[in-house]
Structures are given as structure tokens and as C-alpha cells.
Scaffold this active site. Structure first.
Site, PDB file in Angstrom:
ATOM      1  N   ARG A 103       5.284  -7.291   2.008  1.00  0.00           N
ATOM      2  CA  ARG A 103       4.745  -6.908   3.318  1.00  0.00           C
ATOM      3  C   ARG A 103       3.732  -5.768   3.189  1.00  0.00           C
ATOM      4  O   ARG A 103       2.700  -5.756   3.864  1.00  0.00           O
ATOM      5  CB  ARG A 103       5.900  -6.507   4.235  1.00  0.00           C
ATOM      6  N   HIS A 113      -0.095  -5.939   4.543  1.00  0.00           N
ATOM      7  CA  HIS A 113      -0.582  -4.958   5.507  1.00  0.00           C
ATOM      8  C   HIS A 113      -1.724  -4.129   4.934  1.00  0.00           C
ATOM      9  O   HIS A 113      -2.614  -3.698   5.677  1.00  0.00           O
ATOM     10  CB  HIS A 113       0.560  -4.047   5.963  1.00  0.00           C
ATOM     11  N   ASN A 142       3.388  -0.398  10.758  1.00  0.00           N
ATOM     12  CA  ASN A 142       3.649   0.081   9.397  1.00  0.00           C
ATOM     13  C   ASN A 142       4.787   1.088   9.300  1.00  0.00           C
ATOM     14  O   ASN A 142       5.153   1.506   8.202  1.00  0.00           O
ATOM     15  CB  ASN A 142       2.384   0.719   8.820  1.00  0.00           C
ATOM     16  N   HIS A 180       7.944 -15.003   5.027  1.00  0.00           N
ATOM     17  CA  HIS A 180       9.085 -14.674   5.890  1.00  0.00           C
ATOM     18  C   HIS A 180      10.381 -15.309   5.401  1.00  0.00           C
ATOM     19  O   HIS A 180      11.411 -15.212   6.073  1.00  0.00           O
ATOM     20  CB  HIS A 180       8.803 -15.117   7.324  1.00  0.00           C
TER      21      HIS A 180
END
Length: 340
Positions: free
Chosen positions: A72, A76, A103, A202
Site C-alpha cells: 500500500r 500511495h 496515509n 486487496h
């Protein structure tokens, strides 16, 4: 630290062009990747990738949840100002990317710092924080298989600007519709295939109830707590309701989490797409992939494990090329949390 500019909307004609470019495999990612290559540090720091893997694997062995955290973090980072480690920068005025709401649940910064310290001891001023983030994502996810699941090209350099506003403008929200997601990915030079494939990340990690509880309670706003999103599998919705009861009384509760792939949330595999086909996608941004015929066809194909792993290594490689700084652009930070 300088503040970045807010990313604004685009005209329909520009968006249409971006969609065409993304569909044809031409765009921001591929155009910026010229300075990246496999084994970039082969001569300047031969042990670099081994050092990263050793530190990351040691931490993941004690905390398997780190794989989802690092994957992740990489996503990001790349979606805001490109893959330049700007997500790692601190700001005393809370204007940096890591302070933006999407975040604030990131983790693993201490491990990145440990990796950087080891690399600085071995090869001072050589390995970028941006490459550490890319390698940590690969190595943490690959830990369960004890082999590299995808190739990481290196040679990125670090950015010097980090903006919370830009993070909010560029990181896809869990409530995003299909059109919003596709436009977001297209702006980064990624296409429909990449959108669907990378959503498969995911398959590991957890989701915060406050980000999807609107699908579980009073969905249509008619004051009926048992009213759920009709696109959810009823049995899965009941399971989620049981896990997220606190959000019925306090929709802003951001502490309760649920595995995104129940029973398999620590295993990186293609089970996300099996769940999705059964209407067990946790977020609106998951479920919306089934609302487009082409995307739904890709979901069907990715239920084959071999197809998924091949597709994922290609899509994450393209993601790692987004707006990279190479050559003399950017810098090699001495500390990942601060510019030199």
C-alpha cells in the site's frame, strides 16, 4: 518544505486522449522509465538488494501484516508525484503526504529507516529511498513464497516536495466509482487492465469499517439500519455488519478493521477475484469493477492463479515507472524522512 500545487480536473478531450494512450500502453509510466533498469546498483552497491531483502524478511517473519502495509505504501507513493519516496517525508507543519487522511494508516516507516541506515553504512549516498520502497513492497509480498514474485527495476531518485493536498487529490478513495477510478489510473499512464489487476492487492490486509460501513447500514438513507447495498452478497454483508457494529452507533469510528480477504488475508493470491465475482468486494471501489463489461471480463480471467500472477508482475512494474526521477533529477536522501 515547499508545498505542492493541488491537482485540478481536466477537460473531457484531455481525458479522452489519456484513455486512448493508456489503452495503447503509452503514457506517463512508460515514457518516464528510461533511467530504470534491472540491477542498477550492480556496480555501485552490489549488495543493495540483498540488504533490503534481509531486513524486510526479518521484520515480515515477525509481522506478516507488513506485506500489505508495504504494498500500500508503494501504491500511495507512486500515485502522488510519482514513485519518488515523497510519502516518507516528514513535515513539522502537517502538510506532507503522510499527514493526509488516506496515509494516516500507513505503517512500516521504521523498517524503511532501518533499511536505509544499513544501506548508508554499506554504500553511503548511493541507494534512493524511492527504490527502497519499491523493493520493500516486492520483498514483503514475496516472503511467503521465498522467491521474488516480480522484477523491480531500480535507478529512481528521491523527490524533495511532499503535499498532503496532492495526496488527497490523487489517491483513489474507497468510495470511487468505476469512471473515477479509470480516470485516476489514466492520468498516471495506466490502463483498464492495470486498474483491475492492481486492485487484486486487496487480497492481503485489512479495511477500516468507517470506509465501507455506509454500504452496510441505512444504505438508501431511509433510516433503516438493516438496509444494505444490494450489490453486496447478503451473507457477506451480514458478516461485515457483525464486525462493524460499532460504526452503526459511531460512523466515524476509524479503529475497527476487518480482513479484506477473510480466512486468507495474509496470503498473496488471486482469491480477491474469486471473492469479487461472488459479490464479496469490501469497498465500493472493488464492487464497481463488476459494473463495466470489459473490467468484469478481466475479473473472470484473473480467477486463474497463473493468469493473475503474470498480470500482476507486469502491472506493478508499470506502476513503479510512474513519473520517476532519474539521472540528475531529484536527490539521494541521506535520511528517508527529510530532504538533504
Amino acid at each position: 518544505m515547499a508545498k505542492g500545487l493541488m491537482i485540478t480536473g481536466m477537460s473531457s478531450s484531455v481525458l479522452a486522449l489519456l484513455l486512448v494512450l493508456a489503452a495503447s500502453g503509452i503514457g506517463t509510466a512508460s515514457a518516464q522509465a528510461a533511467g530504470l533498469k534491472k540491477g542498477f546498483y550492480k556496480k555501485s552497491c552490489p549488495q543493495a538488494e540483498d540488504i533490503v531483502q534481509k531486513v524486510v524478511w526479518r521484520h515480515v517473519a515477525g509481522n506478516r501484516e507488513l506485506a500489505a502495509k508495504f504494498l500500500r505504501m508503494f501504491f500511495h507513493d507512486c500515485f502522488v508525484r510519482g514513485c519518488d519516496a515523497s510519502v516518507l517525508l516528514d513535515s513539522p507543519t502537517n502538510t506532507a503526504e503522510k499527514n493526509a487522511v488516506p496515509n494516516q494508516s500507513l505503517a512500516g516507516f521504521n523498517v524503511i529507516d532501518e533499511v536505509k541506515a544499513a544501506l548508508e553504512q554499506a554504500c553511503p549516498g548511493v541507494v534512493s529511498c524511492a527504490d527502497i520502497v519499491a523493493l520493500a513492497a516486492r520483498d514483503s509480498v514475496s516472503f511467503q513464497y521465498k522467491r521474488n514474485l516480480w522484477e523491480v527495476e531500480t535507478g529512481r531518485r528521491d523527490g524533495t516536495v511532499s503535499s498532503a493536498q496532492q495526496a488527497l487529490a490523487n489517491i483513489p478513495a474507497p468510495s470511487s466509482t468505476f469512471d473515477i477510478l479509470l480516470a485516476n489510473f489514466s492520468r498516471k499512464g495506466l490502463g483498464l487492465q492495470d486498474l483491475v489487476v492492481l486492485s487484486g492487492g486487496h487480497t492481503i490486509g485489512v479495511g477500516h469499517c468507517n470506509l465501507f460501513s455506509s454500504r452496510l447500514f441505512n444504505f438508501t438513507g431511509k433510516n433503516n439500519p438493516s438496509d444494505i447495498d444490494p450489490s453486496l452478497n447478503p451473507s457477506y454483508a451480514k458478516f461485515l455488519q457483525g464486525q462493524c457494529r460499532l460504526n452503526l452507533q459511531n460512523p466515524n469510528d476509524n479503529t475497527t478493521v476487518v480482513p479484506m480477504d477473510p480466512g486468507s488475508s495474509l496470503s498473496f493470491d488471486n482469491h480477491y477475484f474469486v471473492n469479487l465475482k461472488a459479490h464479496q468486494g469490501m469497498f465500493t471501489s472493488d464492487a464497481t469493477l463488476l459494473t463495466n463489461g470489459r473490467a468484469a471480463n478481466i475479473v473472470d480471467k484473473l480467477q486463474d492463479p497463473g493468469v493473475f500472477f503474470d498480470a500482476f508482475k507486469n502491472s506493478i512494474k508499470r506502476m513503479g515507472q510512474i513519473e520517476v526521477l532519474t539521472g540528475t533529477n531529484g536527490q539521494i536522501r541521506k535520511k528517508c524522512s527529510a530532504v538533504n
